[in-house]
Design an enzyme around this catalytic site. Structure first.
Site, PDB file in Angstrom:
ATOM      1  N   ASN A   1     -10.329  -2.781  -6.827  1.00  0.00           N
ATOM      2  CA  ASN A   1      -9.594  -1.866  -7.466  1.00  0.00           C
ATOM      3  C   ASN A   1     -10.205  -1.529  -8.883  1.00  0.00           C
ATOM      4  OD1 ASN A   1      -6.500  -3.155  -6.080  1.00  0.00           O
ATOM      5  ND2 ASN A   1      -7.852  -1.219  -5.588  1.00  0.00           N
TER       6      ASN A   1
ATOM      7  N   ASP B   1       0.902  -1.168  -0.040  1.00  0.00           N
ATOM      8  CA  ASP B   1      -0.164  -0.043   0.038  1.00  0.00           C
ATOM      9  C   ASP B   1       0.773   1.225  -0.036  1.00  0.00           C
ATOM     10  OD1 ASP B   1      -2.258   1.589   0.126  1.00  0.00           O
ATOM     11  OD2 ASP B   1      -2.674   0.856   2.056  1.00  0.00           O
TER      12      ASP B   1
HETATM   13  C1  FPP Z   1      -1.889   0.266  -3.365  1.00  0.00           C
HETATM   14  O1  FPP Z   1      -1.419   1.437  -3.219  1.00  0.00           O
HETATM   15  C2  FPP Z   1      -1.455  -0.358  -4.234  1.00  0.00           C
HETATM   16  C3  FPP Z   1      -2.011  -0.925  -5.347  1.00  0.00           C
HETATM   17  C4  FPP Z   1      -3.349  -0.837  -5.465  1.00  0.00           C
HETATM   18  C5  FPP Z   1      -1.513  -1.768  -6.706  1.00  0.00           C
HETATM   19  C6  FPP Z   1      -0.248  -2.506  -6.257  1.00  0.00           C
HETATM   20  C7  FPP Z   1       0.556  -2.640  -7.506  1.00  0.00           C
HETATM   21  C8  FPP Z   1       1.971  -3.102  -7.477  1.00  0.00           C
HETATM   22  C9  FPP Z   1       2.883  -2.780  -6.283  1.00  0.00           C
HETATM   23  C10 FPP Z   1       2.445  -2.992  -8.725  1.00  0.00           C
HETATM   24  C11 FPP Z   1       3.108  -4.239  -9.160  1.00  0.00           C
HETATM   25  C12 FPP Z   1       2.197  -5.310  -9.516  1.00  0.00           C
HETATM   26  C13 FPP Z   1       1.470  -5.910 -10.361  1.00  0.00           C
HETATM   27  C14 FPP Z   1       2.037  -7.319 -10.853  1.00  0.00           C
HETATM   28  C15 FPP Z   1       0.673  -4.990 -11.167  1.00  0.00           C
HETATM   29  P1  FPP Z   1      -2.424   2.799  -3.464  1.00  0.00           P
HETATM   30  O2  FPP Z   1      -2.564   2.942  -5.030  1.00  0.00           O
HETATM   31  O3  FPP Z   1      -3.802   2.303  -2.798  1.00  0.00           O
HETATM   32  O4  FPP Z   1      -1.779   3.791  -2.585  1.00  0.00           O
HETATM   33  P2  FPP Z   1      -2.359   4.854  -1.908  1.00  0.00           P
HETATM   34  O5  FPP Z   1      -3.309   4.531  -0.728  1.00  0.00           O
HETATM   35  O6  FPP Z   1      -1.392   5.954  -1.389  1.00  0.00           O
HETATM   36  O7  FPP Z   1      -3.346   5.874  -2.747  1.00  0.00           O
END
Ligand code: FPP
Length: 237
Positions: free
Chosen positions: A64, A16
């Protein structure tokens, strides 16, 4: 790391903080996800080197899909790019990739990328990297209940013969041990529909570090914290 440290057999990570990492730098959220992929790669290699056997990461939840379309597309592109960029190296390092989650909602190109990385890395014996994609615990359990109910309806089993093992075996994770340690980055303290059945006796480790800044050093800290825990499984020592 302490030489006597016990290495958890299975670590699961809620990655996250990509969006906040990008915002802090005046970048697009998609750049945060790309940086997140690079952090994932480092973490995977470090975990395998330490002797972790299973690493499960929450890469895309069923919720998501509700993000802005451009961000969903960027994440889907990243799955394809991630396969292209990393398949050979993962295979060379003996890392097998498996995907859990409902695949039918993905485009043909994403499905093909998933199948490609699973088949290229199928023989890896050092560690299994489990990517949770279009995964949520509630959808996994709902699907499992449907499968079991269908077997009862078909007369293949009695309702009162359903055990905890029947349920475990009907989940995407049937062939995997439960996670010993679950890590969540970015200072959030939730499970967010991730491995709820499997997490019954997992230890939790939370860090304020945003996912793109995670790597070997943070992984070591998490394993050290795990070593200070006293796992009793509801029993008395
Ligand atoms: C959460 O951060 C992260 C995700 C929803 C995506 C996780 C994906 C990766 C780490 C990329 C690598 C993986 C692949 C295979 C696609 P957030 O966007 O919720 O962050 P925030 O809470 O700060 O907005």
């Amino acid at each position: 790391m302490n030489q006597n440290s016990v290495i958890p057999q299975h670590i699961a990570i809620i990655m996250d903080g990509n969006g906040r990492w990008a915002k802090l730098r005046g970048k697009e959220r998609s750049e945060g996800h790309f940086a997140g992929m690079m952090a994932l790669k480092q973490t995977v290699i470090a975990a395998a080197q330490k002797g972790v056997k299973w690493l499960t990461v929450y890469a895309f939840s069923t919720e998501n899909w509700g993000r802005p379309q451009a961000e969903v597309e960027a994440l889907m592109d990243l799955v394809c790019k991630g396969v292209e960029m990393n398949a050979a190296e993962l295979s060379e390092n003996g890392i097998r990739v498996q995907v859990i989650g409902e695949r039918s909602r993905f485009s043909a190109s994403v499905r093909e990328a998933i199948e490609r990385i699973e088949s290229i890395t199928a023989k890896g014996e050092n560690m299994t990297l489990v990517l949770a994609l279009n995964y949520s615990s509630r959808s996994e359990l709902t699907y499992a209940v449907q499968q079991i109910a269908a077997r009862v309806k078909a007369g293949e089993m009695e309702a009162d013969a359903i055990t905890e093992q029947t349920i475990s075996q009907a989940l995407y994770t049937a062939a995997m041990p439960d996670p010993d340690l679950i890590i969540r980055t970015s200072g959030e303290y939730r499970l967010s529909n991730f491995l709820m059945w499997q997490a019954s006796y997992s230890e939790f480790y939370f860090t304020d570090t945003l996912w793109p800044d995670f790597g070997e050093e943070e992984l070591t800290k998490a394993i050290e914290a795990y070593n200070a825990r006293d796992r009793r499984y509801g029993l008395v020592k």
